[in-house]
Design a protein around this motif. Structure first.
Motif, PDB file in Angstrom:
ATOM      1  N   ARG A  52      -2.902   6.463  -1.513  1.00  0.00           N
ATOM      2  CA  ARG A  52      -1.477   6.346  -2.409  1.00  0.00           C
ATOM      3  C   ARG A  52      -0.526   5.663  -1.440  1.00  0.00           C
ATOM      4  NH1 ARG A  52       0.609  12.070  -4.278  1.00  0.00           N
ATOM      5  NH2 ARG A  52       0.160  13.217  -1.964  1.00  0.00           N
ATOM      6  N   VAL A  53       0.430   5.010  -1.765  1.00  0.00           N
ATOM      7  CA  VAL A  53       1.667   5.025  -1.117  1.00  0.00           C
ATOM      8  C   VAL A  53       2.362   6.349  -0.998  1.00  0.00           C
ATOM      9  CG1 VAL A  53       4.141   3.935  -1.152  1.00  0.00           C
ATOM     10  CG2 VAL A  53       2.196   2.666  -1.839  1.00  0.00           C
ATOM     11  N   PRO A  54       2.785   6.810   0.260  1.00  0.00           N
ATOM     12  CA  PRO A  54       3.248   8.137   0.482  1.00  0.00           C
ATOM     13  C   PRO A  54       4.307   8.348  -0.374  1.00  0.00           C
ATOM     14  CG  PRO A  54       2.807   7.122   2.668  1.00  0.00           C
ATOM     15  CD  PRO A  54       2.675   5.941   1.816  1.00  0.00           C
ATOM     16  N   PRO A  55       4.372   9.498  -1.430  1.00  0.00           N
ATOM     17  CA  PRO A  55       5.544   9.628  -2.118  1.00  0.00           C
ATOM     18  C   PRO A  55       6.807   9.821  -1.473  1.00  0.00           C
ATOM     19  CG  PRO A  55       3.888  11.707  -2.210  1.00  0.00           C
ATOM     20  CD  PRO A  55       3.229  10.337  -1.296  1.00  0.00           C
ATOM     21  N   SER A  56       6.768  10.518  -0.368  1.00  0.00           N
ATOM     22  CA  SER A  56       8.010  10.788   0.310  1.00  0.00           C
ATOM     23  C   SER A  56       8.765   9.501   1.014  1.00  0.00           C
ATOM     24  CB  SER A  56       7.828  11.765   1.609  1.00  0.00           C
ATOM     25  OG  SER A  56       6.645  11.185   2.369  1.00  0.00           O
ATOM     26  N   LEU A  57       8.243   8.493   0.694  1.00  0.00           N
ATOM     27  CA  LEU A  57       9.046   7.058   0.993  1.00  0.00           C
ATOM     28  C   LEU A  57      10.077   6.829   0.067  1.00  0.00           C
ATOM     29  CD1 LEU A  57       6.102   4.510   1.773  1.00  0.00           C
ATOM     30  CD2 LEU A  57       7.637   5.949   3.373  1.00  0.00           C
ATOM     31  N   TYR A  58      10.193   7.764  -1.109  1.00  0.00           N
ATOM     32  CA  TYR A  58      11.293   7.949  -2.053  1.00  0.00           C
ATOM     33  C   TYR A  58      12.057   9.159  -1.794  1.00  0.00           C
ATOM     34  CZ  TYR A  58       9.030   3.884  -3.463  1.00  0.00           C
ATOM     35  OH  TYR A  58       8.104   2.356  -3.530  1.00  0.00           O
ATOM     36  N   ASP A  59      13.265   9.150  -2.058  1.00  0.00           N
ATOM     37  CA  ASP A  59      13.959  10.337  -2.230  1.00  0.00           C
ATOM     38  C   ASP A  59      13.983  10.897  -3.638  1.00  0.00           C
ATOM     39  OD1 ASP A  59      15.879   9.184  -3.895  1.00  0.00           O
ATOM     40  OD2 ASP A  59      17.334   8.311  -2.573  1.00  0.00           O
ATOM     41  N   LYS A  69      14.066   0.436   3.169  1.00  0.00           N
ATOM     42  CA  LYS A  69      14.503  -0.809   2.589  1.00  0.00           C
ATOM     43  C   LYS A  69      14.314  -1.757   3.293  1.00  0.00           C
ATOM     44  CE  LYS A  69      18.072   1.612  -0.229  1.00  0.00           C
ATOM     45  NZ  LYS A  69      19.333   1.773  -0.508  1.00  0.00           N
ATOM     46  N   GLY A  70      13.802  -2.928   2.790  1.00  0.00           N
ATOM     47  CA  GLY A  70      13.610  -4.368   3.402  1.00  0.00           C
ATOM     48  C   GLY A  70      12.500  -4.516   4.188  1.00  0.00           C
ATOM     49  N   SER A  71      11.501  -3.707   3.994  1.00  0.00           N
ATOM     50  CA  SER A  71      10.185  -3.493   4.616  1.00  0.00           C
ATOM     51  C   SER A  71       9.175  -2.986   3.942  1.00  0.00           C
ATOM     52  CB  SER A  71      10.215  -3.030   5.944  1.00  0.00           C
ATOM     53  OG  SER A  71       8.972  -3.017   6.821  1.00  0.00           O
ATOM     54  N   VAL A  72       7.762  -3.787   3.933  1.00  0.00           N
ATOM     55  CA  VAL A  72       6.848  -3.164   3.181  1.00  0.00           C
ATOM     56  C   VAL A  72       6.017  -2.224   3.899  1.00  0.00           C
ATOM     57  CG1 VAL A  72       6.770  -5.309   2.138  1.00  0.00           C
ATOM     58  CG2 VAL A  72       5.366  -5.079   3.676  1.00  0.00           C
ATOM     59  N   HIS A  73       6.393  -1.821   5.060  1.00  0.00           N
ATOM     60  CA  HIS A  73       5.656  -1.030   5.862  1.00  0.00           C
ATOM     61  C   HIS A  73       6.453  -0.295   6.901  1.00  0.00           C
ATOM     62  CE1 HIS A  73       2.117   0.305   8.760  1.00  0.00           C
ATOM     63  NE2 HIS A  73       1.677   0.645   7.326  1.00  0.00           N
ATOM     64  N   ILE A  74       6.007   0.051   8.043  1.00  0.00           N
ATOM     65  CA  ILE A  74       6.737   0.940   9.255  1.00  0.00           C
ATOM     66  C   ILE A  74       7.164  -0.347  10.022  1.00  0.00           C
ATOM     67  CG2 ILE A  74       6.727   2.539  10.970  1.00  0.00           C
ATOM     68  CD1 ILE A  74       4.146   3.746   9.831  1.00  0.00           C
ATOM     69  N   SER A  75       8.474  -0.462  10.126  1.00  0.00           N
ATOM     70  CA  SER A  75       9.256  -1.590  11.005  1.00  0.00           C
ATOM     71  C   SER A  75      10.151  -0.829  11.811  1.00  0.00           C
ATOM     72  CB  SER A  75       9.900  -2.566  10.024  1.00  0.00           C
ATOM     73  OG  SER A  75      10.983  -2.013   9.411  1.00  0.00           O
ATOM     74  N   GLU A  76      10.702  -1.676  12.686  1.00  0.00           N
ATOM     75  CA  GLU A  76      11.855  -1.386  13.533  1.00  0.00           C
ATOM     76  C   GLU A  76      13.056  -0.864  12.816  1.00  0.00           C
ATOM     77  OE1 GLU A  76      12.690  -4.316  16.413  1.00  0.00           O
ATOM     78  OE2 GLU A  76      10.961  -3.953  17.653  1.00  0.00           O
ATOM     79  N   LEU A 129      11.629   8.992   8.933  1.00  0.00           N
ATOM     80  CA  LEU A 129      10.857   9.556   7.815  1.00  0.00           C
ATOM     81  C   LEU A 129       9.779   8.678   7.434  1.00  0.00           C
ATOM     82  CD1 LEU A 129      13.949  11.314   5.788  1.00  0.00           C
ATOM     83  CD2 LEU A 129      11.940  12.499   7.046  1.00  0.00           C
ATOM     84  N   VAL A 130       9.961   7.306   7.408  1.00  0.00           N
ATOM     85  CA  VAL A 130       8.938   6.491   7.177  1.00  0.00           C
ATOM     86  C   VAL A 130       7.622   6.628   7.859  1.00  0.00           C
ATOM     87  CG1 VAL A 130       8.216   4.076   6.701  1.00  0.00           C
ATOM     88  CG2 VAL A 130      10.462   4.968   6.237  1.00  0.00           C
ATOM     89  N   SER A 131       7.605   6.767   9.093  1.00  0.00           N
ATOM     90  CA  SER A 131       6.594   7.060   9.798  1.00  0.00           C
ATOM     91  C   SER A 131       5.779   8.080   9.664  1.00  0.00           C
ATOM     92  CB  SER A 131       6.445   6.542  11.455  1.00  0.00           C
ATOM     93  OG  SER A 131       7.751   7.211  11.947  1.00  0.00           O
ATOM     94  N   ALA A 136       1.440  11.639   7.600  1.00  0.00           N
ATOM     95  CA  ALA A 136       1.126  12.750   6.824  1.00  0.00           C
ATOM     96  C   ALA A 136       0.057  12.539   5.647  1.00  0.00           C
ATOM     97  CB  ALA A 136       2.417  13.460   6.021  1.00  0.00           C
ATOM     98  N   GLN A 137       0.234  11.214   5.258  1.00  0.00           N
ATOM     99  CA  GLN A 137      -0.674  10.624   4.135  1.00  0.00           C
ATOM    100  C   GLN A 137      -2.165  10.319   4.692  1.00  0.00           C
ATOM    101  OE1 GLN A 137       0.167  10.710   0.597  1.00  0.00           O
ATOM    102  NE2 GLN A 137      -2.029  10.547   0.671  1.00  0.00           N
TER     103      GLN A 137
END
Length: 330
Positions: free
Chosen positions: A128-135, A143-150, A155-157, A162-163
């Motif tokens: 699944r998409v990691p649920p903690s990508l949302y507050d 915001k502005g990215s579909v994955h881990i970016s600079e 918290l995203v990485s 964790a997932q």
């Protein structure tokens, strides 16, 4: 494939089972669905002939998510089995096939019923998409990215890692119950070389998808907020991250772990690398993108994406890597 063939040869040569159960996890339903299985069966048959043994019965278990087109696989089986018998000659088989729909992040097979598990380019897809990508209010933090970016907050990485830990641990635990002692798993998956989540490897293709979507947003084709709420359920682990989870689960011995730069090999026959990469990413992401943004954007999106890949390759090579992992059930 050579590594998988060596692994299944070791199983057969050490136990000489009268029945050999092979599971292919994430089998898909394309023209190459049965290729890996047929090569593995051929290797075992060659070994048993050299040793003068009777052929084992083969049980081939093809797994993918319930939405996979299993009917297409089943329709092709009669011709596939007939061709296989012709190639193998007298004394081969029999070979039985079954489809097993379901997520490989849980139990799929009877306890200790498998001798060999093969999974090719599937395990980098998270459950699944990691649920903690949302507050707490359900708003996206990446915001502005579909994955881990600079530009992604730390918290995203952390959420993606964790997932991965949760999913890979569940995968290992499930297979440890299903494999017989001494059974092997060969896992082929995309990964990354070092601790940085953002590099010019597998993650860079998602960066280019984010940029392509942003261009469509500036053209008024999609809303910027829709990009903020779209995330891919993909994680490319490092060697150390995989080894840590294998040790933690404790049911497997890591027999082999090799790294390859494979993308250039996959596309070297093409004069248009960008188009080939775009077609591959589209095949994987099309249903999710069309559900989120509408299918009307897809042609324009992947036209932009393919051109971006070509432009980036002229600047500097993109070097995604693949890991091949061989595990033995203790």
């Amino acid at each position: 494939m050579r590594i998988a063939e060596e692994a299944i040869t070791n199983i057969y040569s050490s136990t000489f089972p009268t029945s050999l159960a092979i599971a292919d996890l994430g089998c898909s339903s394309g023209p190459n669905t049965l290729y890996a299985v047929s090569e593995l069966v051929k290797v075992v048959d060659e070994v048993r002939r050299k040793l003068g043994h009777q052929s084992p019965e083969y049980q081939v278990l093809l797994n993918d998510l319930p939405g996979n087109d299993f009917n297409a696989i089943f329709k092709s089986l009669a011709g596939f089995q007939e061709n296989l018998k012709k190639q193998m000659g007298d004394g081969f088989g029999p070979c039985f096939f079954a489809g097993v729909p379901g997520s490989f992040y849980c139990r799929l097979f009877r306890a200790k019923s498998l001798h060999f598990v093969h999974s090719s380019y599937s395990l980098m897809w998270l459950s699944r998409v990691p649920p903690s990508l949302y507050d707490k209010q359900g708003k996206p933090i990446n915001k502005g990215s579909v994955h881990i970016s600079e530009s992604s907050p730390p918290l995203v990485s952390q959420a993606y890692y964790a997932q991965f830990q949760e999913d890979f641990s569940l995968f290992l635990r499930s297979r440890s119950e299903e494999l017989a002692n001494g059974g092997r798993m060969v896992l082929i998956m995309l990964g990354r070389i070092g601790p940085d989540h953002v590099d010019r490897g597998n993650s860079f293709y998602w960066e280019l998808l984010s940029r392509s979507l942003s261009i469509l947003a500036t053209q008024g084709e999609i809303e910027k907020e829709d990009i903020d709420s779209y995330d891919v359920h993909f994680y490319a682990p490092t060697k150390d991250e995989m080894e840590a989870e294998i040790r933690r689960e404790g049911s497997f011995e890591l027999e082999r772990l090799e790294m390859f730069e494979t993308e250039k090999e996959l596309y070297k026959v093409s004069d248009n690398y960008g188009t080939e990469v775009a077609m591959t990413v589209r095949a994987i992401q099309e249903s999710m993108l069309s559900h989120h943004f509408g299918e009307g954007i897809l042609d324009a999106l992947f036209d932009i994406y393919g051109r971006m890949v070509e432009e980036e390759m002229l600047k500097e090579e993109i070097n995604p890597i693949t890991f091949v992992v061989v595990l033995r059930k203790l």
